[in-house]
Scaffold this active site. Structure first.
Site, PDB file in Angstrom:
ATOM      1  N   GLY B  72       0.805  -1.231   0.000  1.00  0.00           N
ATOM      2  CA  GLY B  72       0.000   0.000   0.000  1.00  0.00           C
ATOM      3  C   GLY B  72       0.827   1.264   0.000  1.00  0.00           C
ATOM      4  O   GLY B  72       0.486   2.230   0.685  1.00  0.00           O
ATOM      5  N   CYS B 130      -1.253   0.972  -9.093  1.00  0.00           N
ATOM      6  CA  CYS B 130      -1.095   0.254  -7.831  1.00  0.00           C
ATOM      7  C   CYS B 130      -2.447  -0.300  -7.376  1.00  0.00           C
ATOM      8  O   CYS B 130      -3.401   0.456  -7.192  1.00  0.00           O
ATOM      9  CB  CYS B 130      -0.531   1.159  -6.735  1.00  0.00           C
TER      10      CYS B 130
END
Lengths: 255, 301
Positions: B72, B130
């Site tokens: 993350g 991402c």
């Protein structure tokens, strides 16, 4: 300096049903190794295992230039490692992480299950400094406390088993040796045990180091997978640990 | 010795082997194992406008021939990168590129602009792919219009080589690649991780704190080679290939499929010296096949 090295397994010892130890040597000299540091072991010939496995360094014999690993067979990686035989090659990335400070004049070392592994070399490092640590080893039952004779040669050693099969019956925190005015505590083992030891130390104002065992990918601080929540935010257990001062881990202690 | 040097836009790489963002730290983590100057380039970890803590542990799960991660975008933020990390790594004799991430167009632009001013960083890799952040990230990379908007905006503030990293989690990666080419990208890199999931059946819980995560490692390679081949045939700008590269043969697959360079990712976790072995392996291959210039085999499929 960290290195990638092929070692030869010169000794393999089965220790009860679930533990084994590997003594390793390579042609060169070992780099300086701190107690509490670990290796990343390559697991070969497995369809299931891609990543290396982090294993703490159990012992270093600088005279014979060997290092040993004490491994509990718990998952697919360690099961493959359990199949290795004397003469086989094992590739290590090592020595990794930040180890124990080897501090205090009257230290207590508390190990549980496979967490006993790094405490032998730690106990020897204390002895090198002329200090005799007190050692407490815990497990559910006798078979889960893999080594103790070597500890007994270094300092007062007590065992606690939940079923009473070895030493005193109960948890390490209930053992008669647990609360005897130590000035430093080092612990490695199951998380509930380390938290209990850590809370005790914090309450008594005794400096305490815990060795965490989060799942890792790289082992060198690149992937950021193995983090623990410290008072300074997420920190890599592989690089800033595995040994942490418990005073930095108040969030970890409170969960 | 064969020529291994390739070009990405106006950037010359001494060889086509780069390190994938998020798998190589800031390079320093690997300095004990390899001579970093041997690499074609280092793409340092995803950098955002502010410092980020990333997702809670557990963030990683091993899967067959691969791994899932849900880090993350944990990173120190662009300001700390510029003031603390850049001075330490700027003298490295290789191309250092920064993976630029964000949750808004404004954040992407702010980070890109800050990196633009760093003399020794000749390129950025814009991460619109991402899968592990709630806002932005892959959201920008799964829609051609959104992707074009980010690239357009960053193009206005960033003046050096602009690489855009694409996600495979789309119906047509070619459409996204064409959109970012049109919007001013100098190059595209692909693939970012595939969105995946694993369940611990004994504990009856997801393996990751975020439930889903990004799949990488050898298991994704055939998907990645296919996508690189499709994109390389559809755009004019150079393509950088990544996804599961572990050996020189893997890297050669991507080059033959049309990639001008490759990134090595997950393999760095298993062998910290793997990049240099891949570079040596490319030389060996050229010698065996009497190839004088690696560019002669790029895109031959």
């Amino acid at each position: 300096m960290k290195q990638i090295t092929d070692f030869t397994i010169i000794r393999r010892q089965q220790l009860g049903e679930s533990y084994f130890s590997l003594t390793l040597r390579h042609p060169g000299l070992l780099p300086p190794i701190a107690a509490g540091q670990f290796v990343e072991v390559e697991v070969c010939n497995s369809r299931e295992v891609l990543l290396r496995r982090p294993i703490s360094i159990h012992d270093v014999d600088s005279q014979n230039q060997t290092l040993s690993l004490l491994i509990q067979t718990v998952g697919k990686g360690t099961r493959r490692l359990a199949d290795l035989r004397e003469g086989d090659t094992l590739n290590l990335v090592y020595p990794l992480g930040r180890g124990f400070a080897v501090a205090g004049a009257n230290p207590l070392l508390v190990g549980g299950g496979a967490g006993i592994a790094p405490l032998l070399y730690l106990a020897k490092c204390y002895r090198e400094k002329g200090i005799r640590p007190t050692i407490l080893l815990g497990g559910r039952t006798e078979a889960l406390i893999p080594v103790r004779e070597e500890f007994e040669a270094i300092g007062a050693t007590g065992c606690a088993t939940e079923d009473g099969s070895l030493g005193e019956k109960g948890l390490v925190t209930q053992h008669s040796l647990f609360n005897l005015g130590y000035d430093h505590i080092c612990t490695c083992g199951p998380t509930p045990m380390m938290k209990a030891v850590g809370r005790h130390a914090l309450a008594k104002g005794i400096p305490c180091e815990v060795s965490l065992e989060n799942m890792m990918a790289c082992g060198i601080g690149a992937c950021l997978c193995c983090v623990t929540d410290t008072d300074q935010g997420h920190k890599c257990v592989c690089k800033e640990g595995p040994v942490f001062d418990v005073a930095r881990l108040t969030k970890w202690l409170s969960i | 010795m064969a020529n291994l040097s390739t070009r990405i836009h106006n950037l010359t790489l001494k060889n086509p082997v780069l390190t994938a963002s998020g798998t190589f730290g800031y390079g320093e983590e690997f300095a004990d194992f390899i001579d970093l100057a041997q690499l074609g380039g280092i793409i340092v970890k995803g950098t955002t406008g502010e410092k980020r803590q990333g997702n809670p542990y557990p963030r990683m799960a091993e899967t067959p021939a691969g791994m899932l991660n849900a880090v993350g975008l944990q990173n120190i933020g662009v300001e700390a990168f510029c003031s603390e990390v850049y001075p330490r790594i700027k003298e490295l004799d290789t191309n250092i590129m920064v993976n630029v991430s964000g949750s808004s167009i404004e954040e992407y632009c702010r980070v890109a602009e800050a990196i633009d001013s760093l003399e020794r960083i000749p390129a950025i890799e814009l991460n619109i792919s991402c899968p592990n952040v709630k806002k932005g990230g892959m959201g920008f990379g799964t829609n051609p219009d959104m992707a074009a908007q980010v690239v357009n905006a960053v193009r206005r503030v960033y003046h050096k080589t602009l690489i855009v990293k694409l996600t495979p989690n789309v119906t047509s990666v070619v459409d996204i690649a064409k959109a970012v080419e049109q919007a001013g990208a100098d190059s595209v890199s692909l693939i970012n991780t595939l969105l995946g999931m694993a369940i611990d059946v004994e504990r009856q819980r997801p393996c990751l704190s975020t439930i889903t995560g990004g799949l990488s490692g050898p298991c994704v390679k055939p998907v990645a080679v296919r996508m690189v081949w499709q994109v390389a045939h559809a755009v004019q700008i150079p393509v950088i290939g990544l996804g599961g590269i572990t050996t020189a043969a893997d890297a050669l697959e991507f080059l033959m499929a049309g990639a001008k360079a490759v990134e090595v990712g997950t393999a760095n976790f298993i062998d910290p010296a793997v990049t240099v072995k891949i570079i040596d392996g490319l030389q060996d291959y050229c010698l065996r096949h009497h190839i004088d210039d690696i560019n002669d085999i790029i895109g031959i499929i």
